[in-house]
Design a protein around this motif. Structure first.
Motif, PDB file in Angstrom:
ATOM      1  N   ASP A 201       0.821  -1.213   0.000  1.00 29.77           N
ATOM      2  CA  ASP A 201       0.000   0.000   0.000  1.00 29.77           C
ATOM      3  C   ASP A 201       0.856   1.265   0.000  1.00 29.77           C
ATOM      4  O   ASP A 201       0.586   2.215  -0.745  1.00 29.77           O
ATOM      5  CB  ASP A 201      -0.944   0.003   1.207  1.00 29.77           C
ATOM      6  N   ASP A 202       1.880   1.284   0.851  1.00 30.39           N
ATOM      7  CA  ASP A 202       2.749   2.460   0.909  1.00 30.39           C
ATOM      8  C   ASP A 202       3.503   2.653  -0.393  1.00 30.39           C
ATOM      9  O   ASP A 202       3.730   3.793  -0.839  1.00 30.39           O
ATOM     10  CB  ASP A 202       3.741   2.328   2.065  1.00 30.39           C
ATOM     11  N   TYR A 203       3.909   1.555  -1.000  1.00 33.21           N
ATOM     12  CA  TYR A 203       4.658   1.637  -2.256  1.00 33.21           C
ATOM     13  C   TYR A 203       3.846   2.342  -3.335  1.00 33.21           C
ATOM     14  O   TYR A 203       4.322   3.284  -3.983  1.00 33.21           O
ATOM     15  CB  TYR A 203       5.058   0.239  -2.719  1.00 33.21           C
ATOM     16  N   PHE A 204       2.624   1.909  -3.519  1.00 35.72           N
ATOM     17  CA  PHE A 204       1.812   2.513  -4.576  1.00 35.72           C
ATOM     18  C   PHE A 204       1.321   3.906  -4.195  1.00 35.72           C
ATOM     19  O   PHE A 204       1.134   4.765  -5.060  1.00 35.72           O
ATOM     20  CB  PHE A 204       0.643   1.585  -4.934  1.00 35.72           C
ATOM     21  N   LEU A 205       1.154   4.166  -2.891  1.00 32.91           N
ATOM     22  CA  LEU A 205       0.800   5.511  -2.451  1.00 32.91           C
ATOM     23  C   LEU A 205       1.915   6.502  -2.796  1.00 32.91           C
ATOM     24  O   LEU A 205       1.648   7.642  -3.210  1.00 32.91           O
ATOM     25  CB  LEU A 205       0.558   5.519  -0.940  1.00 32.91           C
ATOM     26  N   SER A 206       3.160   6.070  -2.678  1.00 29.96           N
ATOM     27  CA  SER A 206       4.300   6.944  -2.962  1.00 29.96           C
ATOM     28  C   SER A 206       4.522   7.152  -4.458  1.00 29.96           C
ATOM     29  O   SER A 206       5.270   8.043  -4.859  1.00 29.96           O
ATOM     30  CB  SER A 206       5.576   6.359  -2.348  1.00 29.96           C
ATOM     31  N   GLY A 207       3.885   6.332  -5.273  1.00 27.64           N
ATOM     32  CA  GLY A 207       4.132   6.367  -6.714  1.00 27.64           C
ATOM     33  C   GLY A 207       5.146   5.336  -7.156  1.00 27.64           C
ATOM     34  O   GLY A 207       5.315   5.095  -8.358  1.00 27.64           O
ATOM     35  N   GLY A 208       5.844   4.740  -6.165  1.00 33.18           N
ATOM     36  CA  GLY A 208       6.777   3.671  -6.451  1.00 33.18           C
ATOM     37  C   GLY A 208       7.838   4.048  -7.477  1.00 33.18           C
ATOM     38  O   GLY A 208       8.186   5.212  -7.657  1.00 33.18           O
ATOM     39  N   HIS A 209       8.357   3.041  -8.137  1.00 36.15           N
ATOM     40  CA  HIS A 209       9.404   3.269  -9.138  1.00 36.15           C
ATOM     41  C   HIS A 209       8.863   3.929 -10.401  1.00 36.15           C
ATOM     42  O   HIS A 209       9.645   4.505 -11.171  1.00 36.15           O
ATOM     43  CB  HIS A 209      10.079   1.941  -9.494  1.00 36.15           C
ATOM     44  N   LYS A 210       7.564   3.875 -10.594  1.00 37.99           N
ATOM     45  CA  LYS A 210       6.976   4.555 -11.751  1.00 37.99           C
ATOM     46  C   LYS A 210       7.168   6.059 -11.632  1.00 37.99           C
ATOM     47  O   LYS A 210       7.461   6.755 -12.621  1.00 37.99           O
ATOM     48  CB  LYS A 210       5.483   4.231 -11.845  1.00 37.99           C
ATOM     49  N   GLY A 211       7.021   6.572 -10.434  1.00 39.82           N
ATOM     50  CA  GLY A 211       7.129   8.009 -10.221  1.00 39.82           C
ATOM     51  C   GLY A 211       8.547   8.542 -10.296  1.00 39.82           C
ATOM     52  O   GLY A 211       8.740   9.752 -10.422  1.00 39.82           O
ATOM     53  N   ILE A 212       9.539   7.651 -10.210  1.00 40.17           N
ATOM     54  CA  ILE A 212      10.934   8.099 -10.226  1.00 40.17           C
ATOM     55  C   ILE A 212      11.674   7.585 -11.458  1.00 40.17           C
ATOM     56  O   ILE A 212      12.906   7.663 -11.517  1.00 40.17           O
ATOM     57  CB  ILE A 212      11.680   7.635  -8.959  1.00 40.17           C
ATOM     58  N   ASP A 219      17.411   4.700  -5.780  1.00 41.98           N
ATOM     59  CA  ASP A 219      17.237   4.442  -4.359  1.00 41.98           C
ATOM     60  C   ASP A 219      16.976   5.731  -3.581  1.00 41.98           C
ATOM     61  O   ASP A 219      16.058   5.804  -2.756  1.00 41.98           O
ATOM     62  CB  ASP A 219      18.446   3.708  -3.796  1.00 41.98           C
ATOM     63  N   LEU A 220      17.771   6.759  -3.850  1.00 45.05           N
ATOM     64  CA  LEU A 220      17.557   8.040  -3.182  1.00 45.05           C
ATOM     65  C   LEU A 220      16.213   8.642  -3.567  1.00 45.05           C
ATOM     66  O   LEU A 220      15.483   9.174  -2.722  1.00 45.05           O
ATOM     67  CB  LEU A 220      18.683   9.012  -3.533  1.00 45.05           C
ATOM     68  N   ALA A 221      15.877   8.543  -4.848  1.00 38.57           N
ATOM     69  CA  ALA A 221      14.616   9.115  -5.324  1.00 38.57           C
ATOM     70  C   ALA A 221      13.425   8.391  -4.729  1.00 38.57           C
ATOM     71  O   ALA A 221      12.410   9.025  -4.372  1.00 38.57           O
ATOM     72  CB  ALA A 221      14.562   9.050  -6.851  1.00 38.57           C
ATOM     73  N   LEU A 222      13.497   7.073  -4.576  1.00 42.84           N
ATOM     74  CA  LEU A 222      12.385   6.331  -3.990  1.00 42.84           C
ATOM     75  C   LEU A 222      12.203   6.712  -2.522  1.00 42.84           C
ATOM     76  O   LEU A 222      11.068   6.899  -2.050  1.00 42.84           O
ATOM     77  CB  LEU A 222      12.636   4.826  -4.117  1.00 42.84           C
ATOM     78  N   GLY A 223      13.315   6.847  -1.811  1.00 37.92           N
ATOM     79  CA  GLY A 223      13.216   7.287  -0.427  1.00 37.92           C
ATOM     80  C   GLY A 223      12.575   8.650  -0.308  1.00 37.92           C
ATOM     81  O   GLY A 223      11.735   8.890   0.569  1.00 37.92           O
ATOM     82  N   GLU A 224      12.957   9.566  -1.190  1.00 39.63           N
ATOM     83  CA  GLU A 224      12.356  10.899  -1.202  1.00 39.63           C
ATOM     84  C   GLU A 224      10.853  10.816  -1.464  1.00 39.63           C
ATOM     85  O   GLU A 224      10.062  11.553  -0.856  1.00 39.63           O
ATOM     86  CB  GLU A 224      13.027  11.765  -2.268  1.00 39.63           C
ATOM     87  N   ALA A 225      10.447   9.932  -2.369  1.00 44.74           N
ATOM     88  CA  ALA A 225       9.020   9.792  -2.688  1.00 44.74           C
ATOM     89  C   ALA A 225       8.233   9.316  -1.476  1.00 44.74           C
ATOM     90  O   ALA A 225       7.108   9.781  -1.232  1.00 44.74           O
ATOM     91  CB  ALA A 225       8.844   8.809  -3.850  1.00 44.74           C
ATOM     92  N   PHE A 226       8.806   8.417  -0.691  1.00 45.78           N
ATOM     93  CA  PHE A 226       8.141   7.960   0.540  1.00 45.78           C
ATOM     94  C   PHE A 226       8.081   9.083   1.564  1.00 45.78           C
ATOM     95  O   PHE A 226       7.047   9.286   2.217  1.00 45.78           O
ATOM     96  CB  PHE A 226       8.884   6.747   1.110  1.00 45.78           C
ATOM     97  N   LEU A 227       9.169   9.818   1.712  1.00 44.99           N
ATOM     98  CA  LEU A 227       9.196  10.905   2.689  1.00 44.99           C
ATOM     99  C   LEU A 227       8.185  11.987   2.351  1.00 44.99           C
ATOM    100  O   LEU A 227       7.581  12.593   3.249  1.00 44.99           O
ATOM    101  CB  LEU A 227      10.601  11.506   2.763  1.00 44.99           C
ATOM    102  N   GLU A 228       7.987  12.237   1.066  1.00 45.90           N
ATOM    103  CA  GLU A 228       7.012  13.241   0.645  1.00 45.90           C
ATOM    104  C   GLU A 228       5.588  12.863   1.034  1.00 45.90           C
ATOM    105  O   GLU A 228       4.722  13.731   1.164  1.00 45.90           O
ATOM    106  CB  GLU A 228       7.103  13.458  -0.867  1.00 45.90           C
ATOM    107  N   LYS A 229       5.335  11.585   1.242  1.00 41.83           N
ATOM    108  CA  LYS A 229       4.032  11.107   1.702  1.00 41.83           C
ATOM    109  C   LYS A 229       4.020  10.862   3.214  1.00 41.83           C
ATOM    110  O   LYS A 229       3.118  10.204   3.739  1.00 41.83           O
ATOM    111  CB  LYS A 229       3.672   9.808   0.974  1.00 41.83           C
TER     112      LYS A 229
END
Length: 368
Positions: A201-212, A219-229
């Motif tokens: 759920d958290d993965y798709f909420l963050s946009g996952g690898h599709k968003g980055i 790796d850094l970009a995915l972490g940023e995407a999670f932090l933004e949520k």
């Protein structure tokens, strides 16, 4: 001793102190003896491009795990070797990605995954104990099973040239901003990349690898995407749980690999941490220079103090290195060569990124 010699020695000593502040410790997930009851079904996603010679140890280590409630999805990212055949021989499900890169491969795997939790692993990693996977999963569960838990695998070294990665490995960890004496006071730079655990759920909420997709440092970009949520990102060491061997193909692969992303990744490091890194690296050269100069001038007092400082720097570098990999002790008396190699590759990476706007990796030219 002259005033300049005293100043150089003072700077070298200060740099050692800064090193202690900069890299206080590298914690690993707490080990708790529990059974697998209560853990959800897991999807292990392994993006792989031309990993025929490196993926077998990982798949073997997964077969050996006591925790067995998982599926393995190997996403073949347009390989030209037998990566897919090797993965199938271990019973993994192989998905075909049409050569769009690692982020695209991870996204495809996540879309096809059946598990409630997702574990993204680089193909050159492997679990080092039969309980490694369950320890990681239980730690994630204990932390509320939210956001990301990312491990930096323990670096396994087999050939002499691989020791040239020493300083890179230390700086990769320090550059995450979390391992100074201030702990989590600084915002994390993102996530470690080789081992990332999150829930679906958290993965798709963050946009996952599709968003980055398209990010060099996924790796850094995915972490940023999670932090933004407002999702937590926890980064730890993998010693005793998971390991990797970096760039076994040779020195050219090592240079290409570190050049690919290092200058870009450094932009995510907190300015205060970056300043400490710069001072620590500068101190290594100043200390070595002072010692060599004292020998050339044959100044006994300067030789004694600068020699002691040189030994301290060797010990500290070895101490830091042994937190992140099984680097051999005999290389550290020659630590200036390790720092010189780091500085040269960093400069090369900076030029490739900021002047030529492209890097090479696994036969691809990546624009940046």
């Amino acid at each position: 001793m002259t005033a300049s010699e005293v100043i150089n020695l003072a700077i070298g000593f200060l740099a050692i102190v800064i090193g202690i502040i900069m890299f206080r410790s590298l914690p690993v997930p707490g080990f708790t003896a529990r059974n697998a009851a209560g853990l959800p079904f897991l999807s292990i996603i392994i993006p792989a491009r031309n990993e025929e010679g490196r993926i077998s140890p990982l798949l073997e280590s997964l077969q050996d795990q006591r925790f067995r409630q998982f599926e393995i999805l190997v996403v073949d990212d347009d390989s030209t070797d037998q990566t897919a055949a090797v993965a199938k021989s271990f019973g993994a499900t192989v998905l075909k990605n049409n050569g769009a890169g690692k982020s695209s491969a991870c996204w495809l795997g996540a879309e096809q995954a059946r598990g409630s939790w997702l574990l993204f692993l680089d193909a050159d990693t492997k679990f080092t104990s039969v309980d490694g996977l369950s320890k990681l999963l239980h730690f994630y569960q204990e932390k509320g099973a939210r956001g990301i838990v990312a491990l930096q695998p323990f670096h396994t070294v087999k050939r002499l040239y691989e020791h040239l990665s020493v300083v890179f490995n230390i700086i990769v960890v320090v550059g995450m901003n979390l391992f100074t004496i201030w702990g989590s006071r600084f915002k994390t730079a993102g996530s470690f990349g080789p081992c990332i655990l999150c829930n679906r759920d958290d993965y798709f909420l963050s946009g996952g690898h599709k968003g980055i997709e398209g990010a060099i440092m996924d790796d850094l970009a995915l972490g940023e995407a999670f932090l933004e949520k407002d999702l937590p990102v926890r980064c730890l060491g993998g010693k005793g749980i998971i390991s990797l061997r970096m760039y076994p193909e040779g020195l050219g692969s090592l240079i290409e690999g570190w050049c690919k992303s290092f200058a870009v990744g450094s932009k995510s490091t907190h300015p205060a941490v970056m300043l400490m890194v710069i001072l620590w690296i500068a101190g290594s050269f100043i200390t070595a220079g002072a010692f060599i100069s004292s020998i050339i001038d044959w100044n006994p007092a300067a030789m004694m103090f600068s020699g002691a400082l040189y030994i301290l720097y060797s010990i500290q570098t070895a101490w830091f290195a042994r937190r992140v990999g099984d680097f051999r002790w005999f290389v550290f008396p020659f630590y200036p060569l390790l720092f010189m190699f780091f500085a040269g590759i960093y400069l090369y990476s900076f030029i490739r990124v900021n002047v030529f706007h492209s890097v090479n990796w696994k036969g691809r030219k990546i624009k940046v």
